[in-house]
Design a protein around this motif. Structure first.
Motif, short mmCIF file in Angstrom:
data_model
loop_
_atom_site.label_atom_id
_atom_site.label_comp_id
_atom_site.label_asym_id
_atom_site.label_seq_id
_atom_site.Cartn_x
_atom_site.Cartn_y
_atom_site.Cartn_z
N LEU A 97 0.84 -1.19 0.00
CA LEU A 97 0.00 0.00 0.00
C LEU A 97 0.88 1.24 0.00
N ALA A 98 0.78 2.03 -1.05
CA ALA A 98 1.55 3.27 -1.16
C ALA A 98 0.61 4.43 -0.83
N GLU A 99 0.81 5.03 0.34
CA GLU A 99 -0.01 6.17 0.73
C GLU A 99 0.67 7.45 0.27
N MET A 100 -0.10 8.31 -0.38
CA MET A 100 0.48 9.53 -0.94
C MET A 100 -0.51 10.67 -0.90
N THR A 101 0.02 11.88 -0.90
CA THR A 101 -0.81 13.05 -1.11
C THR A 101 -0.63 13.47 -2.55
N VAL A 102 -1.72 13.92 -3.16
CA VAL A 102 -1.71 14.37 -4.54
C VAL A 102 -2.34 15.75 -4.55
N GLN A 103 -1.55 16.76 -4.88
CA GLN A 103 -2.04 18.13 -4.92
C GLN A 103 -1.97 18.65 -6.35
N ASN A 104 -3.05 19.29 -6.77
CA ASN A 104 -3.06 19.91 -8.09
C ASN A 104 -2.40 21.28 -7.96
N VAL A 105 -1.20 21.40 -8.48
CA VAL A 105 -0.45 22.67 -8.42
C VAL A 105 -0.50 23.39 -9.76
N GLY A 106 -1.34 22.89 -10.68
CA GLY A 106 -1.45 23.47 -12.00
C GLY A 106 -2.53 24.53 -12.07
N THR A 107 -2.97 24.80 -13.27
CA THR A 107 -3.97 25.85 -13.50
C THR A 107 -5.28 25.32 -14.07
N LYS A 108 -5.40 23.99 -14.16
CA LYS A 108 -6.64 23.41 -14.68
C LYS A 108 -6.93 22.11 -13.93
N PRO A 109 -8.18 21.69 -13.89
CA PRO A 109 -8.52 20.43 -13.22
C PRO A 109 -7.79 19.26 -13.89
N GLU A 147 -11.96 14.52 -10.74
CA GLU A 147 -11.11 15.67 -11.03
C GLU A 147 -10.68 16.34 -9.73
N ILE A 148 -9.42 16.72 -9.71
CA ILE A 148 -8.88 17.50 -8.60
C ILE A 148 -8.67 18.91 -9.15
N ASN A 149 -9.34 19.87 -8.57
CA ASN A 149 -9.24 21.25 -9.03
C ASN A 149 -7.93 21.88 -8.57
N PRO A 150 -7.46 22.91 -9.28
CA PRO A 150 -6.23 23.58 -8.89
C PRO A 150 -6.29 24.03 -7.43
N LYS A 170 10.98 1.23 -6.29
CA LYS A 170 10.65 2.61 -6.70
C LYS A 170 9.24 2.64 -7.26
N LEU A 171 8.67 3.83 -7.24
CA LEU A 171 7.36 4.11 -7.83
C LEU A 171 7.56 5.09 -8.97
N GLU A 172 6.74 4.96 -10.00
CA GLU A 172 6.73 5.94 -11.09
C GLU A 172 5.31 6.49 -11.15
N LEU A 173 5.16 7.76 -10.78
CA LEU A 173 3.84 8.38 -10.64
C LEU A 173 3.58 9.34 -11.79
N HIS A 174 2.35 9.30 -12.30
CA HIS A 174 1.98 10.10 -13.48
C HIS A 174 0.69 10.87 -13.24
N GLU A 175 0.67 12.10 -13.72
CA GLU A 175 -0.58 12.87 -13.76
C GLU A 175 -1.43 12.39 -14.94
N SER A 176 -0.78 12.10 -16.07
CA SER A 176 -1.50 11.59 -17.24
C SER A 176 -0.57 10.66 -18.01
N ALA A 177 -1.14 9.98 -18.99
CA ALA A 177 -0.35 9.03 -19.77
C ALA A 177 0.72 9.72 -20.61
N SER A 178 0.56 11.01 -20.87
CA SER A 178 1.52 11.72 -21.73
C SER A 178 2.60 12.47 -20.97
N THR A 179 2.59 12.41 -19.64
CA THR A 179 3.61 13.10 -18.87
C THR A 179 4.79 12.17 -18.61
N PRO A 180 5.99 12.72 -18.35
CA PRO A 180 7.17 11.87 -18.22
C PRO A 180 7.20 11.01 -16.95
#
Length: 186
Positions: A97-109, A147-150, A170-180
């Motif tokens: 179980l990987a517990e994490m916080t995910v914060q939207n630091v961008g400008t769109k949901p 959706e997580i709002n900004p 290690k974990l590899e975490l992604h916001e979307s499939a197209s992000t590195p």
């Protein structure tokens, strides 16, 4: 005297010319398509194809991928069952179980989904998230596919069902499939 068998076959020559012209036209269309693609998306496409992997952080340290800032706060392995007395799921091997916080630091949901979050064991073995177990592990809130709002932040538990004799390095975490992706060394 010339017989019908000795006469040059005009029909075969026409077919050969037609096939050759079709191949030349197809090649020309492909070249034009590549030129138009390069002119339209060239720089962006080049960067998407050649970009290196994203940042690397240690567990407990915040790192960003796309619109999200991830902080893995805990990784617990060796869990045999998830759920409660009414609904539960037993691990095939062991749950991590990987517990994490995910914060939207961008400008769109942006939408968080566990299926984009990968774990890696020894020798680069890749483990996918167990979404059904993840629903049970996050029963108190609706984290996945919302959706997580900004500016908003959620706490999520991503569950991996890995072999009993393995571990997550290690974990590899992604916001979307197209992000590195963000690599988190655990």
């Amino acid at each position: 005297m010339t017989t019908a068998d000795d006469a040059p076959n005009g029909k075969g020559a026409r077919v050969a010319v037609f096939v050759g012209a079709a191949i030349a036209l197809l090649s020309l269309c492909c070249c034009v398509g590549l030129i138009v693609s390069a002119a339209t998306w060239g720089d962006d496409l080049y960067h998407r194809v050649t970009r290196e992997r994203g940042d690397t952080v240690r567990m407990g340290t915040a790192g960003r991928d796309g619109e999200f800032e991830f902080t893995v706060v805990r990784l617990d392995c060796g869990v045999a069952q998830i759920g409660d007395s009414f609904v539960s799921q037993t691990a095939v091997g062991q749950f991590c179980l990987a517990e994490m916080t995910v914060q939207n630091v961008g400008t769109k949901p942006a939408t968080f989904t566990d299926t984009l979050q990968r774990a890696y064991g020894p020798d680069g073995v890749r483990f996918g998230a167990d979404s059904a177990a993840g629903i049970l592990a996050n029963s108190d809130q609706q984290v996945f596919l919302n959706e997580i709002n900004p500016g908003n932040q959620v706490t999520a538990v991503v569950v991996y069902d890995i072999p009993p004799d393995s571990r997550i390095l290690k974990l590899e975490l992604h916001e979307s499939a197209s992000t590195p992706g963000l690599t988190v060394n655990v």
